[in-house]
Write a protein that holds these residues in place. Structure first.
Motif, short mmCIF file in Angstrom:
data_model
loop_
_atom_site.label_atom_id
_atom_site.label_comp_id
_atom_site.label_asym_id
_atom_site.label_seq_id
_atom_site.Cartn_x
_atom_site.Cartn_y
_atom_site.Cartn_z
N LEU A 73 0.76 -0.95 -0.10
CA LEU A 73 0.18 -0.01 0.01
C LEU A 73 0.93 1.24 -0.09
CD1 LEU A 73 -2.77 1.44 0.24
CD2 LEU A 73 -2.61 1.26 2.69
N ILE A 74 1.96 1.37 0.81
CA ILE A 74 2.72 2.35 0.79
C ILE A 74 3.51 2.84 -0.40
CG2 ILE A 74 4.97 3.20 1.89
CD1 ILE A 74 4.02 1.84 4.66
N GLU A 75 3.88 1.57 -1.11
CA GLU A 75 4.60 1.63 -2.47
C GLU A 75 3.66 2.27 -3.38
OE1 GLU A 75 6.32 -1.35 -5.69
OE2 GLU A 75 6.24 -2.04 -3.80
N GLU A 76 2.52 1.82 -3.18
CA GLU A 76 1.35 2.30 -4.32
C GLU A 76 0.93 3.85 -4.12
OE1 GLU A 76 0.38 0.90 -7.08
OE2 GLU A 76 1.36 -0.90 -6.67
N VAL A 77 0.92 4.19 -2.83
CA VAL A 77 0.74 5.58 -2.53
C VAL A 77 1.95 6.55 -3.02
CG1 VAL A 77 0.72 7.24 -0.71
CG2 VAL A 77 -0.68 5.15 -0.63
N LEU A 78 3.19 6.05 -2.85
CA LEU A 78 4.35 6.64 -3.18
C LEU A 78 4.56 6.86 -4.77
CD1 LEU A 78 7.09 5.59 -0.89
CD2 LEU A 78 5.95 7.89 -1.02
N ARG A 79 3.88 5.84 -5.45
CA ARG A 79 4.23 5.70 -6.98
C ARG A 79 3.02 6.53 -7.55
NH1 ARG A 79 6.65 1.88 -9.14
NH2 ARG A 79 6.15 0.16 -7.61
N ALA A 80 1.96 6.60 -6.84
CA ALA A 80 0.86 7.66 -7.20
C ALA A 80 1.41 9.13 -7.05
CB ALA A 80 -0.59 7.60 -6.49
N PHE A 81 1.93 9.26 -5.94
CA PHE A 81 2.44 10.92 -5.43
C PHE A 81 3.58 11.16 -6.64
CE2 PHE A 81 5.59 13.34 -3.47
CZ PHE A 81 4.82 14.32 -3.05
N PHE A 82 4.56 10.12 -6.96
CA PHE A 82 5.62 10.53 -7.91
C PHE A 82 5.02 10.47 -9.14
CE2 PHE A 82 8.24 8.98 -4.46
CZ PHE A 82 9.40 10.37 -3.98
N ALA A 89 2.19 11.87 -10.25
CA ALA A 89 1.52 13.23 -10.10
C ALA A 89 2.39 14.43 -10.16
CB ALA A 89 0.37 13.18 -9.13
N ASP A 90 3.88 14.08 -9.75
CA ASP A 90 4.65 15.14 -9.63
C ASP A 90 5.38 15.56 -10.90
OD1 ASP A 90 6.90 16.81 -8.86
OD2 ASP A 90 7.12 15.76 -7.10
N ALA A 91 4.90 16.57 -11.46
CA ALA A 91 5.39 16.92 -12.71
C ALA A 91 7.10 17.34 -12.77
CB ALA A 91 4.74 18.29 -13.24
N ASP A 92 7.62 17.75 -11.63
CA ASP A 92 8.95 17.87 -11.87
C ASP A 92 9.71 16.75 -11.76
OD1 ASP A 92 8.87 20.78 -11.88
OD2 ASP A 92 8.69 21.04 -9.62
N PHE A 93 9.29 15.82 -10.77
CA PHE A 93 9.78 14.44 -10.79
C PHE A 93 9.52 13.64 -12.11
CE2 PHE A 93 10.03 9.86 -9.94
CZ PHE A 93 11.16 9.60 -9.29
N ILE A 94 8.56 13.76 -12.82
CA ILE A 94 8.44 13.26 -14.30
C ILE A 94 9.57 13.75 -15.08
CG2 ILE A 94 7.07 13.06 -16.34
CD1 ILE A 94 4.65 13.00 -13.96
N LYS A 95 9.76 15.35 -15.20
CA LYS A 95 10.74 15.65 -15.98
C LYS A 95 12.11 15.21 -15.67
CE LYS A 95 8.32 20.19 -16.56
NZ LYS A 95 8.16 21.59 -16.34
N PHE A 96 12.44 15.02 -14.32
CA PHE A 96 13.80 14.58 -13.74
C PHE A 96 13.86 13.08 -14.25
CE2 PHE A 96 15.93 12.14 -10.74
CZ PHE A 96 17.10 12.57 -10.66
N SER A 97 12.89 12.35 -14.15
CA SER A 97 13.23 10.93 -14.43
C SER A 97 13.35 10.77 -15.92
CB SER A 97 11.93 9.84 -13.81
OG SER A 97 10.69 10.46 -14.18
#
Length: 57
Positions: free
Chosen positions: A6-15, A17-25
């Motif tokens: 559950l924690i993994e899925e919550v973190l995955r959903a958070f990241f 939705a994070d536009a800056d993290f998506i650009k970085f990755s």
């Protein structure tokens, strides 16, 4: 679903939705991603949250 999953899925959903993290990755090379995965002992899963959810049926 276990607490860790559950924690993994919550973190995955958070990241996801994070536009800056998506650009970085997206700027990370395949070699960089593989190095991070190796250091964390992970296997990369394709797609976002919808691709990694466990089918309970």
């Amino acid at each position: 679903m276990e607490r860790g999953e559950l924690i993994e899925e919550v973190l995955r959903a958070f990241f996801d939705a994070d536009a800056d993290f998506i650009k970085f990755s997206k700027r990370m090379s395949t070699t960089d991603k593989a190095a991070v995965d190796k250091a964390l002992g992970l296997s990369r899963r394709p797609g976002g949250v919808s691709d990694t959810l466990i089918d309970q049926a």
